[in-house]
Design a protein around this motif. Structure first.
Motif, mmCIF file in Angstrom:
data_model
loop_
_atom_site.group_PDB
_atom_site.id
_atom_site.type_symbol
_atom_site.label_atom_id
_atom_site.label_comp_id
_atom_site.label_asym_id
_atom_site.label_seq_id
_atom_site.Cartn_x
_atom_site.Cartn_y
_atom_site.Cartn_z
ATOM 1 N N CYS A 227 0.836 -1.207 0.000
ATOM 2 C CA CYS A 227 0.000 0.000 0.000
ATOM 3 C C CYS A 227 0.869 1.255 0.000
ATOM 4 O O CYS A 227 0.391 2.327 -0.326
ATOM 5 N N CYS B 229 2.755 2.453 5.011
ATOM 6 C CA CYS B 229 2.749 1.351 5.967
ATOM 7 C C CYS B 229 2.248 1.754 7.348
ATOM 8 O O CYS B 229 2.717 2.724 7.930
ATOM 9 N N ILE B 230 1.272 0.995 7.852
ATOM 10 C CA ILE B 230 0.814 1.215 9.217
ATOM 11 C C ILE B 230 1.009 -0.050 10.049
ATOM 12 O O ILE B 230 0.365 -0.247 11.058
ATOM 13 N N GLN C 17 -3.953 -4.416 5.518
ATOM 14 C CA GLN C 17 -4.403 -4.314 4.139
ATOM 15 C C GLN C 17 -4.737 -5.675 3.520
ATOM 16 O O GLN C 17 -5.124 -5.772 2.360
HETATM 17 S S1 SF4 Z 1 0.412 -1.638 5.769
HETATM 18 FE FE1 SF4 Z 1 0.553 -3.670 4.860
HETATM 19 S S2 SF4 Z 1 0.312 -3.287 2.657
HETATM 20 FE FE2 SF4 Z 1 0.838 -1.331 3.561
HETATM 21 S S3 SF4 Z 1 3.057 -1.256 3.317
HETATM 22 FE FE3 SF4 Z 1 2.611 -2.052 5.396
HETATM 23 S S4 SF4 Z 1 2.689 -4.277 5.175
HETATM 24 FE FE4 SF4 Z 1 2.512 -3.404 3.107
#
Ligand code: SF4
Lengths: 191, 303
Positions: free
Chosen positions: A87, A90-91, A101
């Motif tokens: 995504c 990143c969270i 996600q």
């Molecule tokens: S939140 Fe999930 S999808 Fe987004 S960068 Fe982090 S690990 Fe990847």
């Protein structure tokens, strides 16, 4: 009415507990990556950021190359560990190192209203609701306070870009690795 | 005639009802259903392609309801619209005189009759509530000002019955923080469980900051209950309710009685500011229900 992906009476298979433990262990490895990243971005912002100046939200040529290399490395680590969906915003560190996600609705602020009994996903009953898992592990790791903030809407321009690169270039905030002591007691531990 | 917003402001007990638009372009279906909601109903929820099945649009149906003299609450899901469409639809709805919006994440596309469709989910319900709130304050999501901002009473949904409970309370709080003025819940078939949830809500004082409107669904048969339990995710039905429905000679009467008792119990409860009736394709039962529960108000005035 068609029901794709929903077979009635199918009993969901519980997640392997060993796998869960393993993934918990492996997250510590990732701490190190995040940590070095954070230190670097704190210590040498001048050099790195000037190299990858972001003009109107788009990195320049050097930036794009660095971003691609970083994304490659990031994928190698985050895909197998967290099933990262790239995504770009990143969270992971807010969500107890479970990638939110993976949720079919890609919710960034907690579970939808459809979580089934035993914390199964509404859309794919054979899976665990990722948000169910996130809340459970947040309690375990005492990182519940990190779920308090409302995550802003996803910036789709960052989709399929390297989150690490985006931290370098200050397009997204750095991950929160360690919580200070006073933040530790969170009231939402009792269910 | 008081509007829903005024009634909620004054702390009166409100009754809302749900109306599902047809899967056709026949507006008379809406008028026919609306006829049952003329008395005692403060707001009519118009579903937005519920269970991801294509139906007449929520905003259009709301306009028809307004012509019939009812106060509509449009539902807005994040499944079908990105942030551009959401804002544009909200501006349109406001221009058509619609003053209430219930913000939902929405059922996933795979439940409906177009399971191959691209699910949008550009935002989630909390972000949607915040977006609507921002618009009423004269701000687009981009930050640009809106010359004539729309005015909306913003609602959110809560499911007291889905796990995990602490996430439910947490999310509810986020919704209220974001600007939800009322909260409609999933239908209550398990009062015990519902009260446990409500206790947690009261602990955090959330019932004072937003009007909690509890869902009540009259059902015709035990089979319908069982179907819902098996097929509707996040639904909790007390086994006693199913047993009572099964044992009944006239299941429809028992269904009404169950619903009336639920309404009575909810009405007595501190922290519940209204009930939300969901007579799925059984709109004609609404006046009966309201009379039996002692909520049948006066005839709504034609506008
Ligand atoms: S939140 Fe999930 S999808 Fe987004 S960068 Fe982090 S690990 Fe990847």
């Amino acid at each position: 009415m068609q029901k794709a992906g929903h077979e009635k009476g199918k009993t969901p298979v519980p997640d392997g507990i060993i796998l869960q433990r393993l993934s918990l262990l492996l997250t510590w490895k990732n701490f190190i990556f995040f940590y070095t990243l954070r230190v670097e971005s704190d210590v040498t912002p001048g050099l790195l950021v000037s190299l990858v100046t972001v003009d109107k939200g788009r990195p320049g040529r050097a930036g794009r190359i660095i971003s691609r290399i970083l994304l490659f490395g990031e994928d190698l680590i985050k895909k197998p560990l967290f099933r990262c969906q790239q995504c770009g915003e990143c969270i992971l560190s807010h969500t107890a190192f479970i990638c939110s996600q993976r949720c079919p609705k890609r919710l960034r602020n907690g579970p939808c209203g459809g979580t089934r009994d035993g914390g199964r996903c509404e859309v794919f009953p054979e899976r665990t609701c990722v948000w169910y898992a996130i809340y459970r592990r947040s309690r375990l790791l005492r990182r519940g306070v990190l779920l308090d903030a409302v995550e802003p809407m996803h910036n789709w321009r960052l989709e399929k870009s390297s989150a690490w690169f985006n931290v370098f270039t200050r397009r997204i905030g750095p991950p929160v690795l360690f919580l200070r002591k006073q933040n530790d007691d969170d009231t939402r531990g009792k269910n | 005639m008081m509007t829903l917003a005024e009634k909620i402001d004054r702390g009166e007990f409100v009754v809302t009802a749900e109306l599902g638009p047809p899967q056709s372009s026949n507006g008379d279906v809406i008028r026919r259903k609306a006829a049952h909601f003329r008395r005692g109903i403060d707001g009519v929820n118009i579903t937005d392609n519920q269970t991801a099945i294509v139906r007449l649009s929520s905003i259009s149906a709301a306009v028809i309801c307004r012509q019939e003299g009812l106060e509509p609450i449009i539902q807005m899901t994040c499944r079908d619209r990105n942030r551009i469409a959401v804002q544009s639809d909200l501006l349109g709805a406001a221009a058509l005189g619609i003053g209430n919006v219930l913000c939902l994440s929405g059922d996933f596309t795979s439940f409906g009759n177009h399971p191959e469709a691209r699910p949008v989910f550009d935002m989630d319900s909390i972000q949607l509530i915040a977006a609507v709130k921002g618009m009423t304050e004269g701000r687009f999501l981009s930050g640009d000002p809106i010359k004539t901002p729309p005015s909306f009473l913003i609602g959110g949904a809560a499911n007291p019955f889905a796990e995990p409970l602490d996430a439910r309370i947490h999310r509810l709080e986020k919704k209220i923080d974001a600007g939800a003025a009322f909260i409609q819940t999933q239908p209550v078939f398990d009062l015990e469980y519902f009260f446990r949830w409500l206790e947690r809500v009261r602990e955090r004082d959330l019932d004072r900051r937003a009007a909690i409107i509890a869902g009540v669904m009259p059902v015709k048969s035990a089979a319908a209950l069982r179907y819902m339990q098996d097929n509707v995710p996040g639904m909790r039905i007390h086994p006693d309710v199913i047993a009572r429905m099964e044992a009944a000679d006239h299941p429809e009467e028992t269904g009404v009685r169950e619903a009336v008792e639920t309404i009575r119990a909810l009405r007595r409860t501190e922290g519940i500011r209204g009930v939300h009736l969901m007579p799925l394709n059984w709109e004609s039962v609404t006046p009966v229900l309201l009379d039996a529960a002692g909520l049948g108000g006066s005839e709504q005035k034609e506008e």
